[in-house]
Write an enzyme that holds these catalytic residues in place. Structure first.
Site, short mmCIF file in Angstrom:
data_model
loop_
_atom_site.label_atom_id
_atom_site.label_comp_id
_atom_site.label_asym_id
_atom_site.label_seq_id
_atom_site.Cartn_x
_atom_site.Cartn_y
_atom_site.Cartn_z
N ARG A 74 -46.64 51.72 20.28
CA ARG A 74 -45.70 51.98 19.18
C ARG A 74 -46.45 52.33 17.90
O ARG A 74 -46.41 53.45 17.43
CB ARG A 74 -44.78 50.75 18.99
CG ARG A 74 -43.59 51.00 18.08
CD ARG A 74 -43.86 50.93 16.61
NE ARG A 74 -44.46 49.66 16.19
CZ ARG A 74 -44.97 49.46 14.99
NH1 ARG A 74 -44.96 50.41 14.08
NH2 ARG A 74 -45.52 48.30 14.67
N HIS A 110 -50.75 41.03 11.03
CA HIS A 110 -50.81 42.42 11.52
C HIS A 110 -51.70 43.19 10.54
O HIS A 110 -51.23 43.65 9.50
CB HIS A 110 -49.36 42.93 11.54
CG HIS A 110 -49.17 44.35 11.94
ND1 HIS A 110 -48.61 44.71 13.16
CD2 HIS A 110 -49.39 45.52 11.29
CE1 HIS A 110 -48.49 46.02 13.23
NE2 HIS A 110 -48.96 46.54 12.11
N HIS A 169 -54.07 46.23 9.45
CA HIS A 169 -54.65 47.56 9.63
C HIS A 169 -56.07 47.50 9.08
O HIS A 169 -56.36 46.72 8.17
CB HIS A 169 -53.78 48.61 8.92
CG HIS A 169 -52.52 48.90 9.70
ND1 HIS A 169 -52.38 50.00 10.49
CD2 HIS A 169 -51.37 48.20 9.85
CE1 HIS A 169 -51.19 49.99 11.09
NE2 HIS A 169 -50.55 48.90 10.71
N CYS A 178 -48.88 53.87 9.52
CA CYS A 178 -47.48 54.09 9.20
C CYS A 178 -47.36 55.47 8.55
O CYS A 178 -47.98 55.73 7.51
CB CYS A 178 -46.98 53.01 8.25
SG CYS A 178 -45.28 53.29 7.75
P1 HMG Z 1 -31.07 57.26 7.63
O1 HMG Z 1 -31.16 58.73 7.66
O2 HMG Z 1 -30.96 56.59 6.30
O3 HMG Z 1 -29.90 56.74 8.59
O4 HMG Z 1 -32.33 56.69 8.39
P2 HMG Z 1 -28.35 56.67 8.41
O5 HMG Z 1 -27.95 55.29 8.75
O6 HMG Z 1 -27.93 57.25 7.09
O7 HMG Z 1 -27.83 57.66 9.56
C1 HMG Z 1 -28.03 59.07 9.52
C2 HMG Z 1 -27.90 59.65 10.92
O8 HMG Z 1 -28.98 59.15 11.73
C3 HMG Z 1 -26.60 59.24 11.65
O9 HMG Z 1 -26.26 60.34 12.50
C4 HMG Z 1 -27.02 58.08 12.52
O10 HMG Z 1 -26.24 57.92 13.69
C5 HMG Z 1 -28.43 58.50 12.89
P3 HMG Z 1 -25.02 61.30 12.15
O11 HMG Z 1 -23.83 60.39 12.04
O12 HMG Z 1 -25.40 61.92 10.84
O13 HMG Z 1 -25.04 62.25 13.28
N1 HMG Z 1 -29.26 57.32 13.17
C6 HMG Z 1 -29.97 57.13 14.31
N2 HMG Z 1 -30.13 57.88 15.41
C7 HMG Z 1 -30.92 57.36 16.39
N3 HMG Z 1 -31.53 56.15 16.30
C8 HMG Z 1 -31.38 55.38 15.21
C9 HMG Z 1 -30.57 55.88 14.16
N4 HMG Z 1 -30.24 55.37 12.95
C10 HMG Z 1 -29.44 56.25 12.36
N5 HMG Z 1 -31.98 54.20 15.14
C11 HMG Z 1 -33.60 55.04 9.55
C12 HMG Z 1 -32.58 55.30 8.46
C13 HMG Z 1 -34.07 53.62 9.42
C14 HMG Z 1 -32.97 55.29 10.89
C15 HMG Z 1 -34.79 56.03 9.31
O14 HMG Z 1 -35.24 55.85 8.03
C16 HMG Z 1 -35.91 55.85 10.29
O15 HMG Z 1 -35.77 56.06 11.49
N6 HMG Z 1 -37.11 55.47 9.79
C17 HMG Z 1 -38.28 55.32 10.66
C18 HMG Z 1 -39.31 54.56 9.96
C19 HMG Z 1 -40.45 54.23 10.89
O16 HMG Z 1 -40.35 54.31 12.10
N7 HMG Z 1 -41.59 53.82 10.28
C20 HMG Z 1 -42.71 53.38 11.03
C21 HMG Z 1 -42.50 52.02 11.62
S1 HMG Z 1 -42.74 50.68 10.51
C22 HMG Z 1 -44.43 50.36 10.53
O17 HMG Z 1 -45.17 51.12 11.10
C23 HMG Z 1 -44.95 49.12 9.91
C24 HMG Z 1 -45.32 48.03 10.94
O18 HMG Z 1 -46.29 48.51 11.86
C25 HMG Z 1 -45.90 46.80 10.20
C26 HMG Z 1 -46.99 47.13 9.21
O19 HMG Z 1 -48.00 47.78 9.58
O20 HMG Z 1 -46.85 46.74 8.05
C27 HMG Z 1 -44.10 47.58 11.72
MG MG Z 2 -48.42 48.61 11.50
#
Ligand code: HMG
Ligand code: MG
Length: 305
Positions: free
Chosen positions: A15, A207, A209, A240
């Site tokens: 992931r 966690h 990095h 990220c």
């Molecule tokens: P958004 O655009 O604000 O979502 O995204 P929304 O709620 O306004 O919805 C817009 C449209 O997206 C809608 O569709 C929803 O159904 C669809 P429409 O009605 O317009 O056709 N939608 C989805 N479709 C599929 N799967 C979903 C989903 N949610 C809404 N889950 C959202 C908000 C959170 C979804 C977006 O910002 C996003 O996906 N962000 C991804 C961020 C990410 O993955 N970042 C990396 C991971 S975090 C990380 O790495 C840190 C960590 O490792 C710890 C560390 O290192 O600190 C964990």
């Molecule tokens: Mg991370």
């Protein structure tokens, strides 16, 4: 220093590692690789992420990956979910555990999940509630616990405030992320000094990095303060996409080397991990950020000459 007998390693490379890779990896290659991770003795593998595929195209095949990987008893196959939509998709695959996530800093939260911190709480509350009804355990990630790429240093009191809200939702474990790898041991100490009077060490994981090469030192400080669960990533993959300058997690094999040499059991087989690291190196076709891999490759080259 009194060392623990056992440390749990939570493998996040499928992931956290792949989400930052530009090269598109086929679903079949991901499955073959994750199956090799299942042969290492790891008890926890974060397999993919049910975020919006537009935001993280590399993990758009999360459902297929979760459905097609071989599942070994004793291993938790987890996935990241940002909201209810993600949870519904994850539950269709019989995921082992779900992880919700948010940031301690306002700007990273906004950039990463498109919401303010206050707007995020009810979204995650609902996910935790529904996941529990479905019989799943829930992990929480709190990002930018030491520094934020937009706001700089984050106060430990701010981290405690958000951690408190996440743990009150009923999550089973909170993983504290130094998302951009800026932390040093004295800052880890300040953070844990703030948190440990309020939370149990068993509720927390770290966690790190390794952007600036301080991850192992930070892990040693965390161990000294009683933490026994650490996230890491094969080959040091990771980062990220919504945190400028974030590079990979501490490499699982480098962490294992340190722990095993100190006599701490991880239950993970070093040779099997290196075999799996070689496989992902071949799939990605690039050098890994792993000291142990550098050594292995140098030894192999020497044998050939
Ligand atoms: P958004 O655009 O604000 O979502 O995204 P929304 O709620 O306004 O919805 C817009 C449209 O997206 C809608 O569709 C929803 O159904 C669809 P429409 O009605 O317009 O056709 N939608 C989805 N479709 C599929 N799967 C979903 C989903 N949610 C809404 N889950 C959202 C908000 C959170 C979804 C977006 O910002 C996003 O996906 N962000 C991804 C961020 C990410 O993955 N970042 C990396 C991971 S975090 C990380 O790495 C840190 C960590 O490792 C710890 C560390 O290192 O600190 C964990
Ligand atoms: Mg991370």
């Amino acid at each position: 220093m009194k060392l623990p007998k056992k440390i749990t390693i939570k493998e996040v490379s499928p992931r956290d590692g792949l989400q930052n890779e530009k090269l598109s990896i086929s679903t079949e290659d991901k499955i073959t690789w994750i199956n090799s991770l299942s042969e290492t003795g790891l008890s926890y593998i974060e397999v993919s992420s049910f975020v919006h595929p537009k935001w993280i195209p590399q993990l758009a095949d999360a459902s297929a990956v979760l459905e097609k990987i071989g599942r070994k008893p004793g291993i938790t196959y987890a996935a990241l979910v940002p909201n209810l939509r993600g949870l519904v998709r994850a539950l269709e695959t019989n995921v082992g555990e779900v992880s919700v996530f948010m940031s301690a800093s306002e700007a990273h939260n906004q950039n990463n999940i498109n919401k303010s911190i206050e707007e995020t709480y009810p979204v995650l509350e609902e996910v935790v509630k529904e996941a529990k009804i479905a019989g799943k355990t829930v992990r929480g990630y709190l990002s930018t616990v030491i520094g934020c790429p937009y706001e700089g240093r984050i106060a430990p009191s701010q981290v405690r405030k958000v951690a408190d809200r996440l743990l009150s939702m009923g999550i089973d474990e909170l993983s504290l992320g130094d998302t951009i790898g800026v932390g040093v041991p004295s800052q880890v100490e300040q953070l844990l000094e703030e948190l440990l009077p309020h939370f149990k060490t068993q509720q927390l994981a770290m966690h790190f990095h390794d952007t600036r090469g301080t991850a192992l030192a930070n892990i040693m400080k965390s161990i000294e303060m009683g933490i026994t669960t650490f996230d890491s990533s094969l080959g040091g993959l990771g980062g990220c996409p919504y945190a400028k300058g974030a590079s990979g997690n501490v490499a699982t094999e480098d962490l294992m080397y340190m722990l095993h040499e100190m006599g701490i059991d991880t239950g993970v087989d070093f040779k099997a991990v290196m075999k799996s690291a070689k496989l992902i190196k071949k799939i990605l076709g690039k050098k890994l950020n792993s000291r142990q891999m550098d050594i292995l490759l140098a030894e192999e080259k020497e044998c050939l000459t």
